[in-house]
Design a protein around this motif. Structure first.
Motif, PDB file in Angstrom:
ATOM      1  N   THR A  24      49.079  45.857  59.354  1.00  0.00           N
ATOM      2  CA  THR A  24      50.096  45.298  58.562  1.00  0.00           C
ATOM      3  C   THR A  24      51.555  45.618  59.040  1.00  0.00           C
ATOM      4  O   THR A  24      52.196  44.367  59.083  1.00  0.00           O
ATOM      5  CB  THR A  24      49.929  45.785  57.235  1.00  0.00           C
ATOM      6  OG1 THR A  24      48.702  45.800  56.757  1.00  0.00           O
ATOM      7  CG2 THR A  24      51.049  45.304  56.066  1.00  0.00           C
ATOM      8  N   TRP A  26      52.587  45.709  62.259  1.00  0.00           N
ATOM      9  CA  TRP A  26      52.700  44.807  63.331  1.00  0.00           C
ATOM     10  C   TRP A  26      52.998  43.192  62.846  1.00  0.00           C
ATOM     11  O   TRP A  26      53.773  42.758  63.337  1.00  0.00           O
ATOM     12  CB  TRP A  26      51.133  44.822  64.314  1.00  0.00           C
ATOM     13  CG  TRP A  26      51.395  44.165  65.776  1.00  0.00           C
ATOM     14  CD1 TRP A  26      52.316  43.429  66.067  1.00  0.00           C
ATOM     15  CD2 TRP A  26      50.576  43.971  66.527  1.00  0.00           C
ATOM     16  NE1 TRP A  26      52.230  42.922  67.398  1.00  0.00           N
ATOM     17  CE2 TRP A  26      50.949  43.356  67.633  1.00  0.00           C
ATOM     18  CE3 TRP A  26      49.136  44.734  66.734  1.00  0.00           C
ATOM     19  CZ2 TRP A  26      50.152  43.331  68.920  1.00  0.00           C
ATOM     20  CZ3 TRP A  26      48.595  44.344  67.933  1.00  0.00           C
ATOM     21  CH2 TRP A  26      49.006  43.773  69.121  1.00  0.00           C
ATOM     22  N   ASP A  27      52.096  42.744  62.068  1.00  0.00           N
ATOM     23  CA  ASP A  27      52.302  41.482  61.330  1.00  0.00           C
ATOM     24  C   ASP A  27      53.754  41.407  60.889  1.00  0.00           C
ATOM     25  O   ASP A  27      54.257  40.364  60.747  1.00  0.00           O
ATOM     26  CB  ASP A  27      51.343  41.047  60.299  1.00  0.00           C
ATOM     27  CG  ASP A  27      49.900  41.110  61.148  1.00  0.00           C
ATOM     28  OD1 ASP A  27      49.922  40.864  62.228  1.00  0.00           O
ATOM     29  OD2 ASP A  27      48.880  41.005  60.293  1.00  0.00           O
ATOM     30  N   ASP A  28      54.240  42.516  59.950  1.00  0.00           N
ATOM     31  CA  ASP A  28      55.541  42.239  59.449  1.00  0.00           C
ATOM     32  C   ASP A  28      56.474  42.411  60.385  1.00  0.00           C
ATOM     33  O   ASP A  28      57.587  41.968  60.129  1.00  0.00           O
ATOM     34  CB  ASP A  28      55.612  43.798  58.505  1.00  0.00           C
ATOM     35  CG  ASP A  28      54.722  43.764  57.210  1.00  0.00           C
ATOM     36  OD1 ASP A  28      54.146  42.673  56.992  1.00  0.00           O
ATOM     37  OD2 ASP A  28      54.519  44.644  56.564  1.00  0.00           O
ATOM     38  N   GLN A  30      56.531  41.212  63.350  1.00  0.00           N
ATOM     39  CA  GLN A  30      56.566  40.053  64.039  1.00  0.00           C
ATOM     40  C   GLN A  30      57.116  39.091  63.047  1.00  0.00           C
ATOM     41  O   GLN A  30      58.142  38.018  63.463  1.00  0.00           O
ATOM     42  CB  GLN A  30      55.099  39.275  63.921  1.00  0.00           C
ATOM     43  CG  GLN A  30      54.513  39.434  65.287  1.00  0.00           C
ATOM     44  CD  GLN A  30      54.561  38.526  66.571  1.00  0.00           C
ATOM     45  OE1 GLN A  30      53.592  38.379  67.121  1.00  0.00           O
ATOM     46  NE2 GLN A  30      55.750  38.278  67.173  1.00  0.00           N
ATOM     47  N   ALA A  31      56.928  39.035  61.764  1.00  0.00           N
ATOM     48  CA  ALA A  31      57.358  38.068  60.784  1.00  0.00           C
ATOM     49  C   ALA A  31      58.989  38.410  60.446  1.00  0.00           C
ATOM     50  O   ALA A  31      59.776  37.536  60.163  1.00  0.00           O
ATOM     51  CB  ALA A  31      56.676  38.014  59.220  1.00  0.00           C
ATOM     52  N   GLN A  37      59.027  37.383  67.930  1.00  0.00           N
ATOM     53  CA  GLN A  37      58.288  36.138  67.478  1.00  0.00           C
ATOM     54  C   GLN A  37      57.767  35.491  68.467  1.00  0.00           C
ATOM     55  O   GLN A  37      57.480  34.157  68.394  1.00  0.00           O
ATOM     56  CB  GLN A  37      59.307  35.678  66.422  1.00  0.00           C
ATOM     57  CG  GLN A  37      59.586  36.313  65.287  1.00  0.00           C
ATOM     58  CD  GLN A  37      60.308  35.753  64.288  1.00  0.00           C
ATOM     59  OE1 GLN A  37      61.027  34.494  64.651  1.00  0.00           O
ATOM     60  NE2 GLN A  37      60.451  36.060  62.980  1.00  0.00           N
ATOM     61  N   SER A  42      51.903  38.484  69.346  1.00  0.00           N
ATOM     62  CA  SER A  42      51.240  38.596  68.038  1.00  0.00           C
ATOM     63  C   SER A  42      49.939  39.274  67.849  1.00  0.00           C
ATOM     64  O   SER A  42      49.137  39.094  69.081  1.00  0.00           O
ATOM     65  CB  SER A  42      51.219  37.148  67.545  1.00  0.00           C
ATOM     66  OG  SER A  42      50.033  36.514  68.027  1.00  0.00           O
ATOM     67  N   ARG A  43      49.629  39.863  66.788  1.00  0.00           N
ATOM     68  CA  ARG A  43      48.251  40.426  66.627  1.00  0.00           C
ATOM     69  C   ARG A  43      47.157  39.444  66.745  1.00  0.00           C
ATOM     70  O   ARG A  43      46.169  39.743  67.393  1.00  0.00           O
ATOM     71  CB  ARG A  43      48.228  41.162  65.417  1.00  0.00           C
ATOM     72  CG  ARG A  43      46.976  42.122  65.283  1.00  0.00           C
ATOM     73  CD  ARG A  43      46.924  42.995  64.137  1.00  0.00           C
ATOM     74  NE  ARG A  43      47.163  42.319  62.935  1.00  0.00           N
ATOM     75  CZ  ARG A  43      46.271  41.754  62.244  1.00  0.00           C
ATOM     76  NH1 ARG A  43      44.857  42.161  62.308  1.00  0.00           N
ATOM     77  NH2 ARG A  43      46.294  41.278  60.996  1.00  0.00           N
ATOM     78  N   ALA A  44      47.376  38.338  66.213  1.00  0.00           N
ATOM     79  CA  ALA A  44      46.521  37.152  66.402  1.00  0.00           C
ATOM     80  C   ALA A  44      46.015  36.715  67.971  1.00  0.00           C
ATOM     81  O   ALA A  44      44.904  36.672  68.135  1.00  0.00           O
ATOM     82  CB  ALA A  44      46.782  35.883  65.458  1.00  0.00           C
TER      83      ALA A  44
END
Length: 91
Positions: A24, A26-28, A30-31, A37, A42-44
Protein backbone atom coordinates in the motif's frame (compact mmCIF):
# COMPACT_ATOMS: atom_id res chain seq x y z
CA UNK A 1 14.57 -15.94 0.03
CA UNK A 2 11.52 -14.13 1.31
CA UNK A 3 13.04 -11.43 3.53
CA UNK A 4 16.47 -10.41 4.75
CA UNK A 5 17.09 -7.68 7.30
CA UNK A 6 20.04 -5.52 6.26
CA UNK A 7 19.84 -3.07 9.12
CA UNK A 8 17.48 -1.58 11.64
CA UNK A 9 15.27 0.01 8.99
CA UNK A 10 16.38 -1.71 5.77
CA UNK A 11 15.00 -4.95 4.34
CA UNK A 12 15.53 -6.97 1.18
CA UNK A 13 12.34 -8.87 0.30
CA UNK A 14 11.21 -10.93 -2.63
CA UNK A 15 8.36 -9.18 -4.45
CA UNK A 16 5.83 -11.73 -3.21
CA UNK A 17 6.95 -11.29 0.42
CA UNK A 18 6.02 -7.61 0.71
CA UNK A 19 3.67 -6.96 3.59
CA UNK A 20 0.25 -5.46 2.83
CA UNK A 21 1.40 -2.21 4.49
CA UNK A 22 4.49 -2.10 2.26
CA UNK A 23 2.46 -2.77 -0.90
CA UNK A 24 0.00 0.00 0.00
CA UNK A 25 2.80 2.42 0.88
CA UNK A 26 4.54 1.71 -2.45
CA UNK A 27 1.33 2.39 -4.40
CA UNK A 28 0.65 5.56 -2.38
CA UNK A 29 4.21 6.80 -2.90
CA UNK A 30 3.83 6.28 -6.66
CA UNK A 31 0.52 8.11 -6.74
CA UNK A 32 1.59 11.17 -4.75
CA UNK A 33 5.20 11.88 -5.76
CA UNK A 34 5.83 12.96 -9.36
CA UNK A 35 9.52 12.00 -9.17
CA UNK A 36 8.72 8.29 -8.89
CA UNK A 37 5.79 8.05 -11.29
CA UNK A 38 7.72 6.09 -13.90
CA UNK A 39 6.18 2.79 -14.95
CA UNK A 40 9.36 0.80 -14.29
CA UNK A 41 9.24 1.84 -10.62
CA UNK A 42 5.63 0.75 -10.12
CA UNK A 43 4.70 -2.31 -8.11
CA UNK A 44 2.49 -3.55 -10.98
CA UNK A 45 5.40 -3.48 -13.43
CA UNK A 46 7.80 -5.17 -11.02
CA UNK A 47 5.21 -7.86 -10.27
CA UNK A 48 4.82 -8.47 -14.02
CA UNK A 49 8.61 -8.80 -14.38
CA UNK A 50 8.63 -11.36 -11.56
CA UNK A 51 5.86 -13.34 -13.28
CA UNK A 52 8.12 -13.82 -16.31
CA UNK A 53 10.36 -15.96 -14.15
CA UNK A 54 12.93 -13.36 -13.12
CA UNK A 55 13.88 -13.40 -9.45
CA UNK A 56 12.89 -9.91 -8.31
CA UNK A 57 13.75 -8.48 -4.90
CA UNK A 58 12.82 -5.12 -3.41
CA UNK A 59 15.00 -3.05 -1.13
CA UNK A 60 12.58 -1.49 1.38
CA UNK A 61 13.69 1.31 3.69
CA UNK A 62 11.67 2.48 6.67
CA UNK A 63 11.43 5.96 8.17
CA UNK A 64 9.58 6.49 11.46
CA UNK A 65 8.34 2.86 11.38
CA UNK A 66 6.70 3.34 7.96
CA UNK A 67 7.89 2.12 4.53
CA UNK A 68 9.42 5.11 2.74
CA UNK A 69 11.67 3.84 -0.07
CA UNK A 70 11.44 0.99 -2.58
CA UNK A 71 14.14 -0.13 -5.02
CA UNK A 72 13.19 -3.11 -7.23
CA UNK A 73 16.12 -5.24 -8.40
CA UNK A 74 16.73 -8.47 -10.27
CA UNK A 75 19.81 -10.67 -10.28
CA UNK A 76 21.98 -10.07 -13.34
CA UNK A 77 22.25 -12.87 -15.87
CA UNK A 78 25.35 -15.00 -16.16
CA UNK A 79 28.36 -15.01 -13.92
CA UNK A 80 27.73 -11.46 -12.67
CA UNK A 81 24.47 -12.67 -11.16
CA UNK A 82 26.24 -15.70 -9.77
CA UNK A 83 28.55 -13.23 -7.98
CA UNK A 84 25.47 -11.57 -6.46
CA UNK A 85 25.23 -8.46 -8.64
CA UNK A 86 21.80 -6.99 -9.33
CA UNK A 87 20.32 -4.59 -11.87
CA UNK A 88 17.03 -2.66 -12.09
CA UNK A 89 14.04 -4.99 -12.42
CA UNK A 90 13.05 -5.51 -16.04
CA UNK A 91 16.39 -4.33 -17.40
Amino acid sequence: MTAFRLGKDLFLRSIDALTPAEATAWDDLQATHPGVQQAFLSRAYVTAVAQTGRKVVVLVAYSAQAPAFFLPLQRQAGWLGWCGLHEPAGD
